[in-house]
Design a protein around this motif. Structure first.
Motif, mmCIF file in Angstrom:
data_model
loop_
_atom_site.group_PDB
_atom_site.id
_atom_site.type_symbol
_atom_site.label_atom_id
_atom_site.label_comp_id
_atom_site.label_asym_id
_atom_site.label_seq_id
_atom_site.Cartn_x
_atom_site.Cartn_y
_atom_site.Cartn_z
ATOM 1 N N THR A 172 0.402 -1.444 -0.203
ATOM 2 C CA THR A 172 -0.032 -0.078 -0.006
ATOM 3 C C THR A 172 0.969 1.319 -0.070
ATOM 4 O O THR A 172 0.524 2.415 0.147
ATOM 5 C CB THR A 172 -0.903 -0.433 0.763
ATOM 6 N N ASP A 176 -3.553 6.780 -0.515
ATOM 7 C CA ASP A 176 -4.056 7.734 0.383
ATOM 8 C C ASP A 176 -4.587 6.791 0.829
ATOM 9 O O ASP A 176 -5.309 5.174 0.271
ATOM 10 C CB ASP A 176 -5.308 8.320 -0.738
ATOM 11 N N PRO A 177 -5.261 6.961 1.797
ATOM 12 C CA PRO A 177 -6.261 6.336 3.037
ATOM 13 C C PRO A 177 -7.163 5.464 2.659
ATOM 14 O O PRO A 177 -7.244 4.261 2.503
ATOM 15 C CB PRO A 177 -6.330 6.904 3.843
ATOM 16 N N ALA A 178 -7.922 5.849 1.238
ATOM 17 C CA ALA A 178 -8.499 5.488 0.594
ATOM 18 C C ALA A 178 -8.285 4.041 0.214
ATOM 19 O O ALA A 178 -9.572 2.845 0.384
ATOM 20 C CB ALA A 178 -9.814 5.503 0.695
ATOM 21 N N GLY A 179 -7.887 3.917 -0.853
ATOM 22 C CA GLY A 179 -6.817 3.473 -1.252
ATOM 23 C C GLY A 179 -6.354 2.485 -1.069
ATOM 24 O O GLY A 179 -6.538 1.062 -1.244
ATOM 25 N N ARG A 180 -5.805 2.879 -0.329
ATOM 26 C CA ARG A 180 -4.880 1.577 1.038
ATOM 27 C C ARG A 180 -6.126 0.746 1.899
ATOM 28 O O ARG A 180 -6.044 -0.757 1.176
ATOM 29 C CB ARG A 180 -4.133 2.366 2.290
ATOM 30 N N GLU A 181 -6.768 0.969 2.528
ATOM 31 C CA GLU A 181 -8.099 0.470 2.780
ATOM 32 C C GLU A 181 -8.496 -0.411 1.939
ATOM 33 O O GLU A 181 -9.303 -1.785 1.604
ATOM 34 C CB GLU A 181 -9.229 1.396 2.659
ATOM 35 N N ASP A 182 -9.170 0.736 0.559
ATOM 36 C CA ASP A 182 -9.352 -0.585 -0.128
ATOM 37 C C ASP A 182 -8.935 -1.645 -1.190
ATOM 38 O O ASP A 182 -9.434 -3.694 -1.231
ATOM 39 C CB ASP A 182 -9.837 0.378 -1.865
ATOM 40 N N GLU A 185 -8.512 -4.315 1.483
ATOM 41 C CA GLU A 185 -9.751 -5.361 1.780
ATOM 42 C C GLU A 185 -9.993 -6.734 0.937
ATOM 43 O O GLU A 185 -10.099 -7.964 0.712
ATOM 44 C CB GLU A 185 -10.714 -4.208 1.808
#
Ligand SMILES: Nc1ncnc2c1ncn2[C@@H]1O[C@H](COP(=O)(O)OP(=O)(O)O)[C@@H](O)[C@H]1O
Ligand SMILES: [Mg+2]
Length: 287
Positions: A172, A176-182, A185
């Motif tokens: 990751t 960015d935080p959203a891309g990392r989380e996505d 998952e």
């Protein structure tokens, strides 16, 4: 039997030259099927060197790597088997895309496995779906993709090999935080569907927190090995070897230093919230 076992693994770069460097020394480690293990350590602690041995990209200077109990260097066939059974996604894998189309890039590994065309096609489509790449991208050049799409293409190429152990070096980084989380998952969904083991190299303690087990490296050695709760409880030692705590654990530590009576063992946002609410209920509101 463990899926992978390292016995006394040592790697010395540029041996016998003025640049000689012992990157990892006398490592002993077992990885079990189906486990999600985080490998953490300061830059230069030997993480990338360690993982390069798991699929026979680097040969040990001393020690052995066993896959299902067999030395991966036992024969040409065992080296080849290790390359297929252990999938390694190196840092910034998007720089290693080289085929003309996204489809061809993802298909490269399965084709090398000498699978028939239909099976290669099934695997490409399945891996692309897991990482969220639509079929409309298949005939594009990887050069036309966004940074995030390129990375997902590179990861899909490794997933399409259907490895029993998936190793990811800072997957990751730079997102960015959203891309990392996505991405996380998606990787965890793939792991759950396939029942594969995952070894995740990370600097990000919020990711480390989501592993079953953490292995901590410092200066070429494994210095801690345990559950995230056990590892993060050793916060003084972690700080001493240059590692951060997860954000909530860090906040809890600062609050304790300022006299707030928080219990030990706080690493997650939920634990921190509960502990602060419990203080309020006891009439000991922090401010
Ligand atoms: N190809 C190489 N030649 C010489 N030294 C290297 C090479 N690759 C890594 N090293 C050195 O080995 C040590 C461990 O590096 P590495 O495995 O990349 O650590 P990490 O992934 O934890 O940052 C570092 O001191 C690094 O400078
Ligand atoms: Mg590295």
């Amino acid at each position: 039997m463990s899926l992978i076992e390292l016995r006394g693994l040592t790697h010395i770069y540029s041996r016998g030259t003025p640049f000689e460097k012992t990157a990892v020394e006398d490592l002993n480690l077992t990885l079990e099927r189906g486990a999600t293990v985080g490998l953490i350590g300061h830059t230069g602690s030997g993480k990338s060197t360690l993982i390069s041995h798991l699929n026979a990209l680097l040969k040990p200077t001393a020690g052995t790597v066993l896959l299902d109990g067999e030395d991966i260097y036992a024969s040409k066939a065992s080296i080849r088997a290790a390359r297929f059974r252990v999938g390694v996604v190196f840092q910034y894998p998007e720089y290693q895309l080289f085929e003309e189309t996204v489809y061809a890039d993802i298909a490269y590994g399965p084709k090398n496995l000498k699978l028939d065309k239909d099976e290669v096609d099934r695997r490409v489509r399945e891996a692309a779906a897991f990482v969220g790449l639509g079929q409309e991208l298949f005939e594009k050049s990887p050069l036309e993709l966004s940074g995030g799409q390129k990375r997902r293409t590179a990861i899909a190429g490794v997933l399409a090999m259907e490895p029993e152990l998936l190793v990811l070096d800072e997957p990751t980084a730079g997102l960015d935080p959203a891309g990392r989380e996505d991405l996380l998952e998606k990787l965890f969904a793939w792991r759950d569907a396939r029942g594969a083991a995952v070894l995740l190299v990370t600097h990000d303690m919020s990711i480390a927190n989501r592993c079953d087990r953490l292995v901590v490296m410092s200066e070429g050695r494994i210095v801690m090995d345990g559950s995230p709760a056990e590892i993060f409880a050793r916060d003084g030692e972690l700080t001493a070897i240059g590692l951060d705590l997860p954000g909530p654990a860090h906040i809890a530590r600062l609050l304790r230093q300022r006299g707030v009576a928080l219990p030990a063992g706080i690493f997650t946002v939920e634990q921190l919230t509960d502990a602060i609410l419990a203080l309020g209920r006891r009439g000991g509101a922090p401010c």
